[in-house]
Design an enzyme around this catalytic site. Structure first.
Site, short mmCIF file in Angstrom:
data_model
loop_
_atom_site.label_atom_id
_atom_site.label_comp_id
_atom_site.label_asym_id
_atom_site.label_seq_id
_atom_site.Cartn_x
_atom_site.Cartn_y
_atom_site.Cartn_z
N HIS A 1 28.55 33.87 32.19
CA HIS A 1 27.41 33.12 31.67
C HIS A 1 26.17 33.96 31.48
O HIS A 1 25.25 33.58 30.77
CB HIS A 1 27.08 31.98 32.63
CG HIS A 1 26.44 32.45 33.90
ND1 HIS A 1 27.13 33.15 34.86
CD2 HIS A 1 25.16 32.35 34.36
CE1 HIS A 1 26.33 33.45 35.86
NE2 HIS A 1 25.13 32.98 35.59
N ASP A 2 26.10 35.13 32.15
CA ASP A 2 24.87 35.91 32.14
C ASP A 2 24.89 36.92 31.00
O ASP A 2 25.88 37.11 30.31
CB ASP A 2 24.70 36.63 33.47
CG ASP A 2 23.37 36.28 34.13
OD1 ASP A 2 22.42 35.94 33.40
OD2 ASP A 2 23.28 36.35 35.37
N ARG B 1 30.17 30.82 46.27
CA ARG B 1 29.60 31.96 45.54
C ARG B 1 28.15 32.15 45.97
O ARG B 1 27.29 31.31 45.69
CB ARG B 1 29.68 31.71 44.03
CG ARG B 1 29.07 32.80 43.16
CD ARG B 1 29.10 32.36 41.71
NE ARG B 1 28.52 33.31 40.80
CZ ARG B 1 27.22 33.39 40.49
NH1 ARG B 1 26.35 32.57 41.06
NH2 ARG B 1 26.79 34.29 39.61
N ASP C 1 24.78 33.59 45.62
CA ASP C 1 24.06 34.13 44.48
C ASP C 1 22.94 35.07 44.91
O ASP C 1 22.21 34.80 45.87
CB ASP C 1 23.46 32.97 43.66
CG ASP C 1 22.84 33.44 42.37
OD1 ASP C 1 23.60 33.83 41.46
OD2 ASP C 1 21.60 33.46 42.28
N GLU D 1 27.80 37.59 44.76
CA GLU D 1 27.29 37.80 43.40
C GLU D 1 26.29 38.96 43.49
O GLU D 1 25.11 38.76 43.71
CB GLU D 1 26.63 36.52 42.88
CG GLU D 1 26.29 36.55 41.39
CD GLU D 1 24.91 37.09 41.09
OE1 GLU D 1 24.69 37.58 39.95
OE2 GLU D 1 24.02 37.04 41.96
#
Length: 681
Positions: free
Chosen positions: A407-408, A294, A296, A338
């Site tokens: 999570h964000d 992933r 980021d 992401e």
């Protein structure tokens, strides 16, 4: 006429260990290199070649500096190939023979923090039964690499890419966990923060001491002249606690670019050494058994004066270079972008034009997520339908990651143009959503909190768990029949949203705790490291006591878990939900019912969803998708479906030709009942 390609470099043949590879292994690598060479050269040339004017094309092909960059990048890939464990080479071959493995409806993702879910890497296998019950085949462990001490942006301030957080376990234990997961059919996903490092990273420490090579990996400025020019067009990511995009570093007597926090220093990808070093890190993770990397904050990778420094063309070239070179070394590894960006900027991260199929295989469909929450708050399908219809088709080699909650925080990525297309004001609608999901709007069932209010833009993002935003927390404040009804509606909203993600195709992600209806956890304020960041509201520790109740009929965890289980099982039975099937939305006469249409050579599925707490009528008369007089069934219940139907509050129906789903193969309707949450009193 296309310019000739540079010669393929061969200096990798002198790498230690290259001669120890057998003839077949060397032949495989060199065959891949020959096949992929144009895909390697194109983005690297676009980033670092002499590209001024058409007449320089031949010079580009012979550019010695470009040759050196290509040589070093191929050497990184070759070294990773030579060091790749044999079982992972075999995995590569399996993936090459089934390139759509991650696009199949059997793929189910789960996202968690290692420590909050299980404790450590070594302890996590003890919890795999829980994931097996859900049918999980892909596990994303939130940041596991070594963070800086103190504030670390939830683990996204990495101090060393080759070490793990010791509180979770060693890198060797992560590698062992990857092997355990792989043996159970679960692919490991790990974060790589590729836009920035922590200021404690060895590169940053060397830069501060004056090492010119390390200093060139970051953006340093001796005074405010250039930072002031840059900041004229740079938006602030965290205006509350990290205003501005530059930080003064006393030891270096310079300003350094810090998009996110003063301790996160942006890397300068205009320096090819940065691309080389980060490619090496990607390969290091891949050889540890990570199957999905992933990447980021990829939208921020390239800086251009006078722009927002997001979504620049060169950022896509960086990702395309990563893709070509990792395919060379380890084709079984996928790249996940992401990129939480506007709708028009999202699809390019999966490859467009000459880069079709040559960028990332996976990207978050944050636009769909936002539209789902909007539809639920409004009780209207109009914006959701427009959003789905406006998204460009994906390359056949790519897939969305769909999700309801992660999570964000949730940022309301509703563009003014999309809002206007359905008769809404963009600013007013975004304000409505912030009010609704913070609980400030009259009649809201949501319990959330505002994150990072920006008075200059009016932007107010939202923190809160899926269950709390869907009404379960508010229901707990009630009593008697009122509580029962509110609880029922909250469960139905949860399952409706999860079902619409599962039906989208691609990789659906289940965020830890959502499968048992966990609500907001306000204990984060007791932790000084988290107290100022209310995103920890929805990052709780797994409640294993509540998780045990998933087997106790009638409890909220059981009703949510069994309902989600049944939806997952139905999805896995429907080839119509393969990621390569077309995605469309069908406008209906009733604006309160959303219709998602999945069609293609694998068959057809029409998903109907009531977005309100009242029964809604829907007619699919005249809908030609199934052909004349087709016999239809609900793949969730096995019941026959007629052209006119009524949907209960927040009910969904997955309509397929008779015999076209699990219902047509003796599927018991009793298993699916929890998806409807029971009948309203």
């Amino acid at each position: 006429m296309a310019a000739p390609l540079p010669e393929i470099p061969r200096s990798y043949r002198s790498l230690p260990g290259w001669a120890t590879l057998d003839d077949d292994a060397r032949a495989i690598f060199e065959a891949r290199l020959a096949t992929l060479w144009a895909d390697v050269v194109r983005p690297v040339q676009g980033l670092y070649g002499a590209t001024v004017g058409e007449d320089t094309a031949a010079q580009v092909a012979a550019d010695p500096a470009l040759d050196q960059v290509l040589d070093r990048l191929v050497t990184v890939a070759a070294r990773a190939f030579a060091g790749r464990p044999q079982d992972l080479h075999l995995l590569d071959q399996r993936r090459l023979s089934q390139p759509d493995w991650f696009q199949r409806p059997e793929t189910i993702g789960y996202v968690c923090y290692t420590d909050r879910f299980a404790g450590t890497f070594a302890q996590l296998p003890d919890r795999l039964d829980h994931l097996a019950e859900l049918g999980v085949t892909m596990l994303h462990l939130m940041p596991v690499l070594l963070p800086r001490e103190g504030a670390d942006d939830g683990g996204y301030a990495v101090a060393d890419y080759r070490r793990t957080d010791p509180r979770l376990g060693s890198f060797a234990e992560l590698t062992a966990l990857a092997s355990t997961l792989r043996a159970q059919g679960i692919s490991l996903v790990v974060d790589l923060v590729c836009n920035h490092t922590a200021r404690e990273h060895p590169w940053a420490r060397a830069a501060v001491t004056g090492d010119p090579e390390a200093r060139a990996m970051y953006h340093f400025y001796p005074d405010r002249t250039m930072p002031d020019r840059w900041e004229q067009t740079l938006p602030e990511v965290f205006p509350d606690f990290a205003p501005g995009s530059f930080t003064w570093v006393e030891e270096a007597r310079s300003w350094v670019w810090t998009t996110f926090n003063d301790y996160q220093w942006d890397l300068d990808y205009a320096n090819p050494r940065v691309l080389e070093e980060m490619l090496d890190v990607v390969c290091h993770l891949g050889n540890a058994g990570v199957e999905v990397v992933r990447l980021d904050a990829v939208a921020f990778l390239w800086k251009r004066l006078g722009t927002s420094c997001q979504n620049q063309p060169e950022a896509h070239l960086v990702l395309q270079a990563f893709r070509a070179l990792t395919r060379l070394a380890m084709p079984g590894v996928l790249l996940l972008a992401e990129a939480i960006v506007a709708p028009e900027d999202l699809a390019p991260y999966l490859g467009q034009g000459e880069a079709t199929g040559k960028e990332c295989e996976l990207a978050y469909h944050n636009v769909y997520m936002v539209a789902l929450w909007s539809a639920l708050a409004e009780g209207s399908a109009r914006l959701l339908t427009h959003t789905v219809r406006a998204m460009p088709p994906l390359p056949p080699t790519a897939a969305w990651l769909g999700y309801v909650r992660l999570h964000d925080d949730i940022g309301w990525a509703v563009s003014d143009e999309h809002a206007a297309a359905v008769g809404l004001s963009g600013p007013a609608h975004r304000a409505f959503l912030s009010d609704f999901y913070s609980g400030a709007h009259p009649g809201s069932w949501a319990v959330g909190e505002v994150f990072q209010a920006n008075p200059a833009t009016g932007d107010r993002r939202i923190s809160g768990s899926l269950a709390s935003l869907a009404g379960l927390e508010q229901a707990r404040r009630l009593a008697g029949a009122e509580r029962e009804r509110a609880e029922l509606l909250g469960i139905r909203r949860i399952l409706l949203l999860q079902g619409l993600v599962l039906a989208l195709g691609g990789v659906p992600l289940i965020y830890m705790g959502d499968e048992i209806g966990m609500i907001n956890d306000r204990s984060y304020v007791e932790d000084p490291a988290h107290a100022d960041d209310n995103r920890w509201l929805h990052r709780p520790r797994m409640d294993w006591t509540a998780a045990q109740q998933r087997h106790e009929a009638g409890t909220v965890p059981a009703r949510v878990f069994e309902g989600l289980q049944a939806l997952v099982a139905a999805r896995k039975s429907l080839p119509q939900l393969h990621a390569q099937q077309a995605i469309d939305a069908v406008p209906l006469d009733n604006p309160h019912v959303f219709a998602l249409w999945r069609t293609g050579p694998r068959g057809h599925c029409l998903v109907l969803a009531n977005l309100t707490a009242e029964p809604q009528h829907a007619s699919i008369h005249g809908f030609a998708g199934f052909g004349p007089l087709s016999g239809l069934q609900d793949a969730l219940t096995g019941e026959d479906v007629w052209w006119d139907l009524t949907l209960d509050p927040y009910q969904q129906r997955w309509i397929v030709p008779a015999g076209g789903g699990r219902a047509g193969r003796g599927w018991s309707s009793r298993r699916i009942r929890p998806t409807q949450g029971g009948l309203l009193p």
